[in-house]
Scaffold this motif. Structure first.
Motif, short mmCIF file in Angstrom:
data_model
loop_
_atom_site.label_atom_id
_atom_site.label_comp_id
_atom_site.label_asym_id
_atom_site.label_seq_id
_atom_site.Cartn_x
_atom_site.Cartn_y
_atom_site.Cartn_z
N LYS A 52 0.64 -1.29 0.21
CA LYS A 52 -0.24 -0.38 0.33
C LYS A 52 0.73 1.40 -0.19
O LYS A 52 0.55 2.42 -0.92
CB LYS A 52 -1.02 0.08 1.27
N TYR A 53 1.91 1.29 0.65
CA TYR A 53 2.89 2.26 0.23
C TYR A 53 3.07 2.89 0.15
O TYR A 53 4.38 3.62 -0.88
CB TYR A 53 4.24 1.96 1.46
N ASN A 54 3.74 1.68 -1.21
CA ASN A 54 4.74 1.76 -2.28
C ASN A 54 3.78 1.70 -3.50
O ASN A 54 3.99 2.59 -4.36
CB ASN A 54 5.35 -0.28 -2.62
N TYR B 200 -5.51 13.21 6.50
CA TYR B 200 -3.54 12.25 6.86
C TYR B 200 -3.08 11.23 5.80
O TYR B 200 -3.78 10.67 4.67
CB TYR B 200 -4.60 11.59 7.70
N THR B 201 -1.62 11.17 6.22
CA THR B 201 -1.10 10.02 4.51
C THR B 201 0.22 9.45 5.69
O THR B 201 0.58 9.39 6.25
CB THR B 201 -0.71 11.08 3.84
N GLU B 202 0.07 8.62 5.07
CA GLU B 202 1.34 7.55 5.21
C GLU B 202 2.87 8.75 4.61
O GLU B 202 3.74 7.99 4.83
CB GLU B 202 1.32 5.96 5.40
N LEU B 203 2.94 8.94 3.52
CA LEU B 203 3.85 9.28 3.17
C LEU B 203 4.59 10.54 4.12
O LEU B 203 4.14 11.44 4.76
CB LEU B 203 3.40 10.13 1.54
N ALA B 204 6.37 10.66 3.71
CA ALA B 204 6.45 11.84 5.05
C ALA B 204 7.25 12.19 3.17
O ALA B 204 7.18 14.16 4.09
CB ALA B 204 8.20 11.01 5.64
N LYS C 156 4.40 8.84 12.25
CA LYS C 156 4.94 7.52 12.00
C LYS C 156 6.04 7.56 12.33
O LYS C 156 6.05 8.17 13.78
CB LYS C 156 5.92 7.84 10.39
N SER C 157 6.20 6.02 12.99
CA SER C 157 7.36 5.23 13.97
C SER C 157 8.87 4.66 13.53
O SER C 157 9.36 5.19 12.34
CB SER C 157 6.71 3.85 14.08
N CYS D 173 3.25 18.44 8.23
CA CYS D 173 4.21 18.03 9.99
C CYS D 173 4.22 16.57 10.13
O CYS D 173 3.02 16.00 9.62
CB CYS D 173 2.67 18.71 10.84
N ILE D 174 5.14 15.85 9.70
CA ILE D 174 5.72 14.74 11.11
C ILE D 174 5.33 14.43 11.90
O ILE D 174 5.90 15.24 12.70
CB ILE D 174 6.90 14.24 9.92
N VAL D 175 4.55 13.74 12.49
CA VAL D 175 4.57 13.45 14.16
C VAL D 175 5.06 12.20 14.04
O VAL D 175 4.83 11.35 13.80
CB VAL D 175 3.16 13.40 14.55
N ARG D 176 6.35 12.39 15.70
CA ARG D 176 7.39 10.96 15.15
C ARG D 176 6.75 9.92 16.53
O ARG D 176 7.11 10.92 17.84
CB ARG D 176 8.94 11.26 15.37
#
Length: 767
Positions: free
Chosen positions: A486-488, A519-523, A550-551, A578-581
C-alpha cells in the motif's frame, strides 16, 4: 556508586522481584517432576537425581547469570531491553530497517544517537547486508518469530504456573478429584484475566512482598531438606555428575534436558523488563536474592528425592515439612499468579511494539496508569490469551505436557536472543567478528542442546508453541506485506508538485476558512487522495496541513523532538507538512491537545523560517523544507500568545456553520455524547512585537483558520491484488489482508480523531 544511587537501586531491586522474577522464582514447582517423569522412569535413583541437580545448577549459572546478567543487560537501547530493543539497535547502527518512511532527519533524534559512533567501522559484511533485501527481511522474520514465542509464553506461563500450584490441595483431609482441581484452575485463570483491565499498578505493591516471602520460604525449606535428608547433595555442583548422568541415561537423559530447561523459564523477563528498572537493580536482585534461593531450593528437593523416590510425581509439595505446608501452599499459589501477571504484561508490550513497526493489525491500547509509563492493557489480546490458556489447560490437564510446550518456547526465544546479541556485538559494539562468533558458538551450543531436546517432545505437547507462533507469524507478516504494498502504491502515485503549482494559490477552487488536516503515510510528496478533493470538490480549507504519523526505530521520542514541520508550496498557498514521530514504546495518548500543539509548531516554523531565509534542502523544492519545532508547552512560545478560556468540547467547525443540517446533526451528537467542560486555547499575536508584514499576515491567517475549526481528511482504502498477480498473492491480499483490515481498529479511532470532524475519501489500491 554513591549511597543515593545504591539506595535507589536497592529499592528498584526489591520492586523488580514481583515484576521481573515472578515466573523464574516459581520454576521449582514443576522442574523435577517434568524432568524425571517419562523417559527417565527407568533411571530414578540417587545418581540420576544428583545429575539432574548438577544440570540445573550449571544451567542457572551459565545462562541467567553469565549470559543475561553480565552480558545481555549491557545491550540496552536507551535503557530499554527485549527483542525489539536489539532489532532497533541493529536498524540504527546498520541499515537493516524495513520501515518504509524513514528520513535522514530521524538520525538527529537524541535517542537515535545512543551507543557508539557508527562511522568508525564499516565492514564488508555490513555493506553486504545493507544492500541485500533478503537478509534484512530474514532478520525481521526472526524478530517476529521471537515476538510470536513471547506471545506463546504468555499463554503457557499462566497455564503451567496455576496448574502446578494446585496439586498441594491433595493433602487436604478430603482429597479433591482431578476434575475439581481443573475447575479451580480455570476459575483462577478467568479471574486473573478479568482483572487485567484495572492495571497492574493497582496491585503491584503486593507483588514484591509475595515473591520475597516465597523466596524466603523456598530457601528455608531447601536448606532444611539439605541438612535433614542428604547433605551430600552439595557435591552435585561438580560437573562430574553431569557426565555420569549422561553416561547412565544416554538418549533418555538427552531428551530430559527439556525438563531441565524449565528451571530458567522467565529468564527473558530480566532483559525484556529492563526499561522499568535499571541494569544494576536487576543484577543486584538476581545475584543476591534469586540465584542463591533457587540453588538452595533445587538442592533441597534433590536431597529429599534421593531418599524419597516415590515422591517424584509431586516433588515440591511433598518436600515441604508438615508444620509449614499450608502457609507455603498459599504463598505458592499467589506467586504463581504473580508470575503469570508478568508474562501477560510482557505480551501486551510486545503486541504494542509489533504494531508500532507496522507488523500487527491496529488494536485498542489502554494506558492503565497516569504515573507509571508503559503499563498498558489490550482488551482483544487479553481475552484471546484467556481463551487460549483455558483451551490448553482443559485440553492437556497435565503439567508435564504443558511443560514440554513451555520449554520449547523458552529455548527458541533464548536462541533467537543469542543470535541477535551476536549481531549487536559486531555491528553496534563494533567488536571483532571472532568475539561475536565465540559468543554465538558457546551459548549457541548450550542452548542448541536444550532446543534439540525440546524439539524431540513436539509430539508430546511441544507442537503448541510452534502452532501458535505460526499463526501469529502469518498475521504479522501478512499485515506487514499488505502495508508495504500500500505504501509503495502511494509512493508511485504521488501528485506532481508542478501540477499543484500550476493551479495557483487558490488551487482553482474556493478556499474557505478553517484548517484541513490531510492524513497520509507519506513523509514526502503529496498523496493521491488530495487530487480527488481538488478535482471533485468546489471548495477547500484556507490552511492545509499534510499529517504523517510514523514510527522511528527508537523506544521513545521526546516531546521537544516529536514534530517536524515544513512547507509544501510557496507561502501564498498556505500548505504545510507536519511529521509526528513516535518510538516503538511510545503511547499515543488522547489528551485533546494535538490541535494546539500543531498550531504552535506551525507558528514556530513560520518564525524560524523567516529568521533563516537561506534554509533549504538538497532537493531544491518547497516540498522538503523541514524543521524540528519544540512545542512542549503551548504557553512558552514567543511567536504567538496562547490564552485559556473555559469552553465545552464542541467542534468549532460545526459550531460556526450556518447549515441547519449540520446544526441538527450536532444536536443529535451532543445528546449521545454530552459535552465536557475543558480549557479552550485561543491564540493571538503579541501586541508589541515587530515582524515582517508577510509573516504577520500568515500567522493571522493561521489563527483565524484555527478559530474557524479543523477538518480531518483520511483515505478509506481498499487494497486488492492486480489481475496479473499470482494466486498466492491474491489469496494473501484479497483474503488475508482484507480480513485483518476489516476486523482491526480503524485508523481514525487509533489516531484519536473526532468522528464529527472526520471526512473519509474512498480509494482502491491495486497492488
Amino acid at each position: 556508586l554513591t549511597w543515593v544511587n545504591l539506595s535507589g537501586n536497592l529499592i528498584l531491586a526489591y520492586q523488580s522481584l514481583g515484576v521481573v522474577f515472578g515466573d523464574l522464582s516459581t520454576s521449582p514447582l514443576y522442574v523435577y517432576t517434568s524432568t524425571l517423569i517419562g523417559n527417565l522412569e527407568d533411571h530414578q535413583n540417587e545418581e540420576a537425581i544428583f545429575g539432574a541437580c548438577s544440570l540445573i545448577f550449571w544451567t542457572l549459572t551459565l545462562i541467567p547469570l553469565c549470559k543475561y546478567v553480565f552480558i545481555l543487560l549491557a545491550a540496552d537501547d536507551n535503557g530499554e531491553g527485549g527483542t525489539f530493543a536489539l532489532y532497533s539497535l541493529l536498524c540504527r547502527h546498520a541499515n537493516f530497517s524495513l520501515l518504509p518512511n524513514q528520513q535522514a532527519s530521524d538520525e538527529e533524534l537524541s535517542a537515535y544517537r545512543y551507543g557508539p559512533s557508527t562511522h568508525s567501522n564499516v565492514s564488508l559484511l555490513k555493506r553486504f547486508l545493507e544492500k541485500q533485501k533478503r537478509p534484512r527481511t530474514g532478520l525481521l522474520i526472526v524478530v517476529l518469530f521471537g515476538a510470536s514465542m513471547v506471545i506463546g509464553d504468555g499463554v503457557l506461563t499462566s497455564a503451567i504456573a496455576v496448574m502446578s500450584s494446585l496439586p498441594g490441595l491433595q493433602y487436604s483431609g478430603k482429597k479433591l478429584t482431578k476434575g475439581a482441581l481443573l475447575l479451580l484452575a480455570c476459575v483462577i485463570l478467568i479471574s486473573l484475566f478479568a482483572l487485567q483491565h484495572i492495571g497492574t499498578h493497582k496491585v503491584a505493591f503486593m507483588f514484591a512482598p509475595i515473591v520475597m516471602l516465597w523466596l524466603i520460604s523456598i530457601f528455608c525449606v531447601g536448606l532444611y531438606n539439605i541438612i535433614h535428608w542428604n547433605p551430600k547433595v552439595v557435591s552435585a555442583i561438580y560437573p562430574y555428575y553431569i557426565i555420569k548422568f549422561f553416561g547412565e541415561t544416554g538418549r533418555d537423559g538427552w531428551i530430559s534436558l527439556g525438563g531441565i530447561l524449565l528451571s530458567i523459564t522467565g529468564t527473558e523477563a530480566m532483559y525484556a523488563d529492563l526499561g522499568h528498572f535499571t541494569a544494576v537493580s536487576i543484577r543486584l536482585a538476581f545475584v543476591f536474592a534469586i540465584y542463591p534461593c533457587l540453588v538452595v531450593q533445587y538442592m533441597g528437593q534433590a536431597a529429599f528425592l534421593s531418599r524419597n523416590l516415590h515422591s517424584i510425581p509431586n516433588s515440591f509439595f511433598e518436600s515441604i515439612p508438615d508444620p509449614v505446608f499450608w502457609p507455603i501452599f498459599v504463598v505458592a499459589t499467589l506467586s504463581a499468579v504473580v508470575g503469570s501477571q508478568a508474562t501477560i504484561t510482557a505480551t501486551f508490550s510486545v503486541i504494542k511494539q509489533c504494531q508500532a513497526l507496522g507488523c500487527f493489525p491496529r488494536v485498542k491500547i489502554v494506558h492503565t496508569s497516569k504515573h507509571i509509563y508503559g503499563q498498558i492493557y489490550i482488551p482483544e489480546i487479553n481475552w484471546m490469551l484467556m481463551i487460549l490458556t483455558l483451551s490448553i489447560t482443559i485440553g492437556f490437564q497435565d503439567t508435564t505436557l504443558i511443560g514440554n510446550a513451555y520449554g520449547l518456547a523458552t529455548a527458541t526465544l533464548m536462541f533467537i536472543t543469542t543470535f541477535l546479541v551476536a549481531l549487536v556485538i559486531t555491528f553496534v559494539w563494533q567488536k571483532s567478528i571472532w568475539i561475536s562468533g565465540m559468543f554465538l558458538l558457546f551459548f549457541g551450543i548450550i542452548e542448541g542442546a536444550y532446543l534439540s531436546a525440546a524439539l524431540m517432545k513436539v509430539p508430546q505437547g511441544g507442537w503448541v508453541p510452534l502452532v501458535l507462533s505460526f499463526i501469529f507469524m502469518m498475521i504479522m507478516y501478512i499485515w506487514h506485506y499488505g502495508m508495504c504494498l500500500k505504501y509503495n502504491f502511494d509512493m508511485h502515485n504521488k501528485v506532481p508538485l508542478q501540477w499543484l503549482l500550476g493551479l495557483g494559490p487558490s488551487l482553482g477552487i474556493v478556499r474557505v476558512p478553517g484548517i484541513g488536516l490531510i492524513y497520509t503515510e507519506l513523509a514526502t510528496g503529496i498523496p493521491a487522495i488530495f487530487s480527488h478533493f481538488v478535482t471533485n470538490l468546489p471548495a477547500f480549507h484556507k490552511v492545509l496541513v499534510f499529517i504523517c504519523v510514523k514510527s522511528v526505530p527508537v523506544p521513545y521520542v521526546s516531546s521537544d523532538e516529536r514534530f517536524v514541520v515544513g512547507r509544501v508550496c510557496p507561502r501564498p498557498y498556505r500548505m504545510y507538512r507536519c511529521i509526528v514521530r513516535y518510538g516503538y514504546k511510545d503511547i499515543q495518548r488522547d489528551d485533546g491537545d494535538f490541535e494546539n500543539q500543531l498550531i504552535q509548531s506551525l507558528a514556530e516554523f513560520i518564525h524560524m523560517e523567516a529568521g533563516e531565509p537561506e534554509f533549504c534542502t538538497s532537493e531544491g523544492s518547497f516540498d522538503g523544507r523541514m524543521m524540528v519545532t519544540r512545542s512542549s508547552s503551548i504557553q512558552s512560545g514567543s511567536t504567538i500568545i496562547a490564552t485559556e478560556i473555559e469552553d465545552c468540547s464542541e467542534s468549532s467547525s460545526v459550531q460556526s456553520s450556518k447549515s441547519s443540517a449540520l446544526l441538527s446533526l450536532r444536536s443529535v451528537y451532543d445528546d449521545e455524547n454530552p459535552p465536557v467542560r475543558k480549557q479552550h486555547i485561543r491564540f493571538h499575536l503579541p501586541a508589541n512585537q515587530i515582524m515582517d508584514s508577510a509573516i504577520q499576515e500568515e500567522l493571522m491567517d493561521l489563527i483565524v483558520a484555527k478559530e474557524a475549526g479543523f477538518a480531518y481528511i483520511m483515505g478509506h482504502s481498499y487494497v486488492k491484488a492486480r489481475r496479473s498477480s499470482s494466486c498466492f498473492k491474491k489469496f494473501v491480499i484479497d483474503v488475508g489482508y482484507t480480513f485483518l483490515r476489516k476486523n482491526c481498529r480503524g485508523p481514525s479511532i487509533d489516531l484519536n480523531i473526532p468522528h464529527i470532524n472526520l471526512i473519509e475519501v474512498g480509494m482502491t489500491y491495486y497492488v
